[in-house]
Design a protein around this motif. Sequence first.
Motif, PDB file in Angstrom:
ATOM      1  N   MET A   1       0.828  -1.206   0.000  1.00  8.06           N
ATOM      2  CA  MET A   1       0.000   0.000   0.000  1.00  8.06           C
ATOM      3  C   MET A   1       0.868   1.264   0.000  1.00  8.06           C
ATOM      4  O   MET A   1       0.638   2.193  -0.772  1.00  8.06           O
ATOM      5  N   LEU A   2       1.894   1.282   0.863  1.00 11.02           N
ATOM      6  CA  LEU A   2       2.777   2.451   0.934  1.00 11.02           C
ATOM      7  C   LEU A   2       3.548   2.644  -0.369  1.00 11.02           C
ATOM      8  O   LEU A   2       3.696   3.779  -0.853  1.00 11.02           O
ATOM      9  N   ALA A   3       4.040   1.552  -0.939  1.00  9.64           N
ATOM     10  CA  ALA A   3       4.794   1.652  -2.185  1.00  9.64           C
ATOM     11  C   ALA A   3       3.916   2.147  -3.325  1.00  9.64           C
ATOM     12  O   ALA A   3       4.350   2.968  -4.150  1.00  9.64           O
ATOM     13  N   ARG A   4       2.686   1.675  -3.393  1.00 12.00           N
ATOM     14  CA  ARG A   4       1.761   2.161  -4.427  1.00 12.00           C
ATOM     15  C   ARG A   4       1.467   3.645  -4.210  1.00 12.00           C
ATOM     16  O   ARG A   4       1.294   4.399  -5.176  1.00 12.00           O
ATOM     17  N   GLY A   5       1.425   4.087  -2.961  1.00 13.74           N
ATOM     18  CA  GLY A   5       1.218   5.502  -2.672  1.00 13.74           C
ATOM     19  C   GLY A   5       2.326   6.373  -3.234  1.00 13.74           C
ATOM     20  O   GLY A   5       2.084   7.499  -3.699  1.00 13.74           O
ATOM     21  N   VAL A   6       3.568   5.877  -3.196  1.00  9.38           N
ATOM     22  CA  VAL A   6       4.693   6.613  -3.779  1.00  9.38           C
ATOM     23  C   VAL A   6       4.486   6.788  -5.285  1.00  9.38           C
ATOM     24  O   VAL A   6       4.693   7.876  -5.843  1.00  9.38           O
ATOM     25  N   THR A   7       4.061   5.721  -5.939  1.00  8.64           N
ATOM     26  CA  THR A   7       3.805   5.782  -7.377  1.00  8.64           C
ATOM     27  C   THR A   7       2.748   6.826  -7.706  1.00  8.64           C
ATOM     28  O   THR A   7       2.872   7.580  -8.686  1.00  8.64           O
ATOM     29  N   ILE A   8       1.712   6.900  -6.887  1.00  9.28           N
ATOM     30  CA  ILE A   8       0.624   7.844  -7.146  1.00  9.28           C
ATOM     31  C   ILE A   8       1.083   9.288  -6.936  1.00  9.28           C
ATOM     32  O   ILE A   8       0.678  10.198  -7.672  1.00  9.28           O
ATOM     33  N   ILE A   9       1.943   9.524  -5.951  1.00  7.79           N
ATOM     34  CA  ILE A   9       2.511  10.868  -5.779  1.00  7.79           C
ATOM     35  C   ILE A   9       3.253  11.278  -7.053  1.00  7.79           C
ATOM     36  O   ILE A   9       3.110  12.407  -7.550  1.00  7.79           O
TER      37      ILE A   9
END
Length: 509
Positions: A371-379
């Motif tokens: 979840m956190l890693a996907r959040g980086v991608t979205i940023i």
Amino acid sequence: MSTGTTPRTAPEPKDRSGPEERPGRRAPHFPSAFSVLVAVTVTVWGLTFVVPAGRYDTKDGAPVPDTYHAVHLTTGFAGRLKDLFLSPVNGLYGVTNAGSGLTAPGGDGAFSGAAGVFLFVLAVGAFITVTLRTGALTTGVARLAERLRGHRTLLLVVLMALFSLGGTTYGMAEETLGFYGLMVPMVLKLGYDRMVGATVIMVGAGVGTLASTVNPFATGVASDSAGIGTGDGIVLRLLMWGTLTALAAWYLVRYANRVQKDPGRSLVEELPEDEELRRQEAAAEPLTVRQRVVLGLFAATFLFMIFAVIPWAGLGIDFLPTPGWYFPELAALFIVAAVAVGLFAGLGEKGTAEAVVAGAGDFIGAAMIIMLARGVTIIMNNASITDTILHTLHSVVSGTSSGVFTVLMFLVNLPLAFFVPSSSGHAALAMPILAPLADFAGVSRAMVVTAYQSASGWINLITPTSAVVMGGLALAKVRYDRYLRFMAPLMGMLLIAVTGFMVLGAAFG
């Protein structure tokens, strides 16, 4: 788990699992995957103010070469600060608006979060924990070892193959810690040393994970992030798994036979309790009918998962149906299987429910890292810097052959694997950027997935940041420096073999 040390009040024997700690002094501590990803999130968010925004034109979801162009963002500081604040939420269930291209919780558009993968990881955790609580896996391995005691070489090969099978199918890692108490006494009785007991488990599962075929925590997450199916590239990965497992088994058997003939050539010291362990006689408990059925259900569930994700039609096997299952269906499969195994094994309604919840709890860490890693991608996507980074990387690898490209993808992932030892977090972080490079190089995205998981698996065989490595060595009472000495030649051979497979895969598409 304690992160510090307690001052000693009396002399104690040295801990053979690592360097001795001094009283009142904290042991060296590498940041957890969570801490690394939080640091990456903040760093990437800061870079959105420095890296120029740009985009490629796309066709069928893939970037079109030579169409990169600068774009102007209207998002102000407050909007970007909100992106940082909501990044974990966006990483779970963010939705990308087709008009603006921005991702935010709720609204209309394409789902961009990792909720499907998140639930799938929890479901697999529940299934594995329920199966372990039945005792079927541990008893099954013990019975197999007892039956093959008269065939020492065959026993080592079969055991390594079994642990490797666990690694390639479901990323067997922490589950291995329960087998050291069984394996170490057994290999001592066979005339081997503790290194053999430790590495038949650790290297077996580790090499299997390196050559993951359908491992949901590596291949599954990476394929999802790369926009391809889990079964894409499975033929090459099956060939890698068979070859690398055979190589590791040969290396272990060679060392074990050398130690059996000449104990003085052992890399580990004899402990006072080893002779007592060799004399102990303990017969393995027989498998009950329920445990036999549980083992059958366990194997059948993973076999069906493999069948459901492989694109049979694309492989020219038209007589088999292609279910085309993805994370939602697979999550449901493992949830149903977990309940079925628990009830059949006699855990009862309460015991089954507790095991399912405990298993999901054990794996919530891996799910949150995704979840956190996907959040980086979205940023990065909201600030339109993903394509800018992709454009820069494309300039670096432009003009290289497909074989050189895949080897570069493997090498690029090595430092990432060290700093993000979580295979799931590594995949979710790297694949959205690296996978599109394959389109420019004329290479299958599945090759980038294979390069990533090979790098992650190779590093995680020896990384001191891994609880599986350090915990396993502590249980086996094998010093880390001696383990590195044992692994050095094998790591070199695996590196050469993986590089060869990267070139082979690129050559044959």
